[in-house]
Scaffold this active site. Structure first.
Site, PDB file in Angstrom:
ATOM      1  N   CYS A 256       0.782  -1.245   0.000  1.00 59.63           N
ATOM      2  CA  CYS A 256       0.000   0.000   0.000  1.00 59.63           C
ATOM      3  C   CYS A 256       0.807   1.285   0.000  1.00 59.63           C
ATOM      4  CB  CYS A 256      -0.919   0.015   1.213  1.00 59.63           C
ATOM      5  SG  CYS A 256      -2.219  -1.199   1.101  1.00 59.63           S
ATOM      6  N   ARG A 413      16.180  -3.579  12.178  1.00 56.47           N
ATOM      7  CA  ARG A 413      14.920  -3.293  12.885  1.00 56.47           C
ATOM      8  C   ARG A 413      15.156  -2.932  14.344  1.00 56.47           C
ATOM      9  NH1 ARG A 413      10.224  -2.890   9.731  1.00 56.47           N
ATOM     10  NH2 ARG A 413      10.462  -4.255   7.951  1.00 56.47           N
TER      11      ARG A 413
HETATM   12  C1  UDX Z   1      -0.725  -0.221   5.851  1.00 52.48           C
HETATM   13  C2  UDX Z   1      -1.602   0.643   6.761  1.00 52.48           C
HETATM   14  O1  UDX Z   1      -1.098   0.555   8.103  1.00 52.48           O
HETATM   15  C3  UDX Z   1      -3.041   0.186   6.707  1.00 52.48           C
HETATM   16  O2  UDX Z   1      -3.857   1.057   7.479  1.00 52.48           O
HETATM   17  C4  UDX Z   1      -3.515   0.203   5.254  1.00 52.48           C
HETATM   18  O3  UDX Z   1      -4.815  -0.298   5.178  1.00 52.48           O
HETATM   19  C5  UDX Z   1      -2.585  -0.627   4.390  1.00 52.48           C
HETATM   20  O4  UDX Z   1      -1.238  -0.176   4.522  1.00 52.48           O
HETATM   21  P1  UDX Z   1       0.383  -2.639   5.996  1.00 52.48           P
HETATM   22  O5  UDX Z   1       0.967  -2.368   4.661  1.00 52.48           O
HETATM   23  O6  UDX Z   1      -0.252  -3.960   6.222  1.00 52.48           O
HETATM   24  O7  UDX Z   1      -0.737  -1.549   6.357  1.00 52.48           O
HETATM   25  O8  UDX Z   1       1.559  -2.487   7.058  1.00 52.48           O
HETATM   26  P2  UDX Z   1       2.042  -1.498   8.199  1.00 52.48           P
HETATM   27  O9  UDX Z   1       1.946  -2.188   9.496  1.00 52.48           O
HETATM   28  O10 UDX Z   1       1.429  -0.162   8.126  1.00 52.48           O
HETATM   29  O11 UDX Z   1       3.587  -1.381   7.862  1.00 52.48           O
HETATM   30  C6  UDX Z   1       4.081  -0.897   6.612  1.00 52.48           C
HETATM   31  C7  UDX Z   1       5.588  -0.910   6.587  1.00 52.48           C
HETATM   32  O12 UDX Z   1       6.138   0.079   7.457  1.00 52.48           O
HETATM   33  C8  UDX Z   1       6.209  -2.233   7.016  1.00 52.48           C
HETATM   34  O13 UDX Z   1       7.293  -2.533   6.165  1.00 52.48           O
HETATM   35  C9  UDX Z   1       6.665  -1.948   8.430  1.00 52.48           C
HETATM   36  O14 UDX Z   1       7.702  -2.782   8.843  1.00 52.48           O
HETATM   37  C10 UDX Z   1       7.124  -0.504   8.290  1.00 52.48           C
HETATM   38  N1  UDX Z   1       7.151   0.231   9.567  1.00 52.48           N
HETATM   39  C11 UDX Z   1       6.004   0.403  10.292  1.00 52.48           C
HETATM   40  C12 UDX Z   1       8.335   0.805  10.006  1.00 52.48           C
HETATM   41  O15 UDX Z   1       9.381   0.679   9.359  1.00 52.48           O
HETATM   42  N2  UDX Z   1       8.341   1.514  11.178  1.00 52.48           N
HETATM   43  C13 UDX Z   1       7.214   1.699  11.933  1.00 52.48           C
HETATM   44  O16 UDX Z   1       7.304   2.368  12.971  1.00 52.48           O
HETATM   45  C14 UDX Z   1       6.012   1.123  11.482  1.00 52.48           C
END
Ligand code: UDX
Length: 440
Positions: A256, A413
């Site tokens: 997304c 991470r």
């Molecule tokens: C995201 C949105 O959170 C969600 O609301 C929408 O519907 C779809 O896109 P998702 O792609 O499933 O959801 O994952 P998310 O948990 O948001 O993480 C996205 C990326 O950001 C991951 O690679 C995660 O590891 C990274 N991330 C997240 C970070 O690097 N640091 C953070 O603090 C949070």
């Protein structure tokens, strides 16, 4: 749809797809996606009020409400390539609904679509002088992978956009009624369609902006010996800012974030808002910079050459608790490491099957091993890319003994106990913190 079936036994939910293999998998005992808690919910309603089928035309004819959830990937060709959404599957679906519908229907846009798509859908559905009445609603999905069930069961909000006409509002209320079966009314937000469509893009843009913001500061921390975890904590304590989405990382991935920001950028460009487009494009640029920085850090720390060195990637999924690897930073990192002629051993508890597909055309030495101990044995370095809990509790003394010395860990991470690993003998390179090395 499984959650709707689970919470509303009075509705009959049928999922149709052109992909026969996928539907067969959903009908089998083993679901085609890994999502904690989903299996139990599907099992409890499958065959009762949740059905999976390839009979699309029948599905259209039999249903009063149709949720359109087809994929809208980034266009890879023509105008807007690399940025705009590819709407071909979505348009085919609209036409198929028009061809097969025999009674009035509510069409719910579930796929994330660039704004004004519902209008286009409406135009297709009212073409042919169709005498059947369709109402189009926008109901973007905000769940995150890995926590889908809790996000669906207890959503921060449900957003429903509709036309502000009598019919539009009536259709909206039908959908509100469904969600009211388990979502408190004050969490169900209603709006016009365009605001609803745009809100989804903006929510994802803001979330990824926070990650790029903290990641950009992690680069500064590495240069100045500040600690990104301390900075994020101090900043996040401000209740106006809040402490979520401030984990510095190797970069964000997932199906997304990048796609939605690029859609937003494309939309701004379309309206001649170049400054706004540049602003949001910066989020994607920092993300790429962060992944590239990770690889460069590996290269310079390991004496400026990775040629012939064996490196184990701990994790390949774009985040923990999913097997999904779409846009995973691991793909970028693996490709760059192979360009540097490193030999890769990939390990991940859920994503190895997808990793094999992602790297199938890669020209280099890559192997896939499920057991992290076997994956690390004989390696010069471990690069931790996905924050799986299981990596926190490994026997790192055992791992250290099995690796080539000096042994390196790059914690993309910041989830490992860096001081302990340093004491064991590793050279540790976290994100946004001083490295701990045994070198002079
Ligand atoms: C995201 C949105 O959170 C969600 O609301 C929408 O519907 C779809 O896109 P998702 O792609 O499933 O959801 O994952 P998310 O948990 O948001 O993480 C996205 C990326 O950001 C991951 O690679 C995660 O590891 C990274 N991330 C997240 C970070 O690097 N640091 C953070 O603090 C949070």
């Amino acid at each position: 749809m499984a959650m709707i079936a689970y919470k509303c036994p009075q509705y009959r939910v049928t999922i149709v797809d052109i992909n026969h293999k996928r539907i067969a998998e959903w009908n089998s005992g083993k679901l085609p996606v890994y999502e904690p808690g989903l299996d139990e919910i599907v099992k409890s309603v499958k065959g009762k009020n949740l059905f999976f089928s390839t009979e699309i035309e029948k599905g259209i004819k039999d249903s009063d409400i149709i949720f359109v959830s087809v994929n809208t990937p980034t266009k890879s060709f023509g105008v807007g390539a690399g940025m705009a959404a590819d709407l071909q599957y979505w348009e085919k679906t609209a036409r198929q609904i028009l061809q097969n519908a025999e009674s009035p229907k509510i069409i719910v846009e579930k796929s994330t679509l660039p704004v004004k798509t519902a209008l286009a859908m409406e135009r297709i559905l009212t073409s042919n002088n169709s005498r059947i009445h369709f109402d189009v609603l926008s109901n973007p999905e905000f769940l995150a992978e890995g926590t889908a069930i809790q996000d669906l069961e207890n959503p921060d909000r449900v957003l429903i956009g509709s036309n502000q006409t009598e019919n539009g509002l009536k259709a909206r209320d039908v959908l509100v009624e469904i969600y009211k079966n388990w979502v408190p009314s004050d969490r169900i937000i209603t709006s016009d369609i365009w605001s609803s469509e745009l809100s989804k893009l903006v929510a994802n843009a803001f979330l990824s902006q926070r990650i790029s913001s903290i990641n950009s500061i992690s680069a500064l921390c590495e240069k100045t010996d500040a600690d990104i975890t301390t900075v994020a904590r101090a900043v996040g304590f401000d209740s106006r800012i809040g402490n979520k989405y401030l984990n510095a990382s190797v970069g964000f991935g997932g199906s997304c974030f990048k796609k939605d920001i690029l859609n937003l950028v494309y939309l701004c460009l379309h309206y001649g808002l170049h400054e706004v487009a540049d602003y949001w494009e910066g989020v994607v640029k920092i993300n790429k910079y962060q992944m590239e920085r990770f690889v460069l850090n590996m290269l310079t720390s390991m004496f400026n050459t990775l040629t012939g060195k064996k490196i184990s990637l701990f994790g390949f999924a774009f985040k923990a608790n999913t097997g999904d690897t779409r846009e995973s930073p691991a793909i970028f990192i693996a490709k760059r490491l192979v360009e540097e002629k490193a030999e890769l051993v990939i390990t991940d508890p859920e994503a190895l099957q997808n990793a094999r597909i992602d790297l199938k055309n890669i020209d280099g030495k890559v192997s896939f091993i499920e057991d992290p101990y076997d994956a690390a044995a004989g390696c010069h370095a471990i690069a931790l890319v996905t924050e799986w809990d299981l990596y926190k509790n490994l026997d790192f003394e055992k791992i250290y003994r099995s690796m080539i010395k000096p042994a390196f860990i790059f914690d993309g991470r910041n989830i490992l106990d860096h001081n302990r690993l340093f004491e064991i003998g590793f050279n540790i390179y976290p994100i946004g913190k001083p490295a701990l090395t045994h070198f002079e």
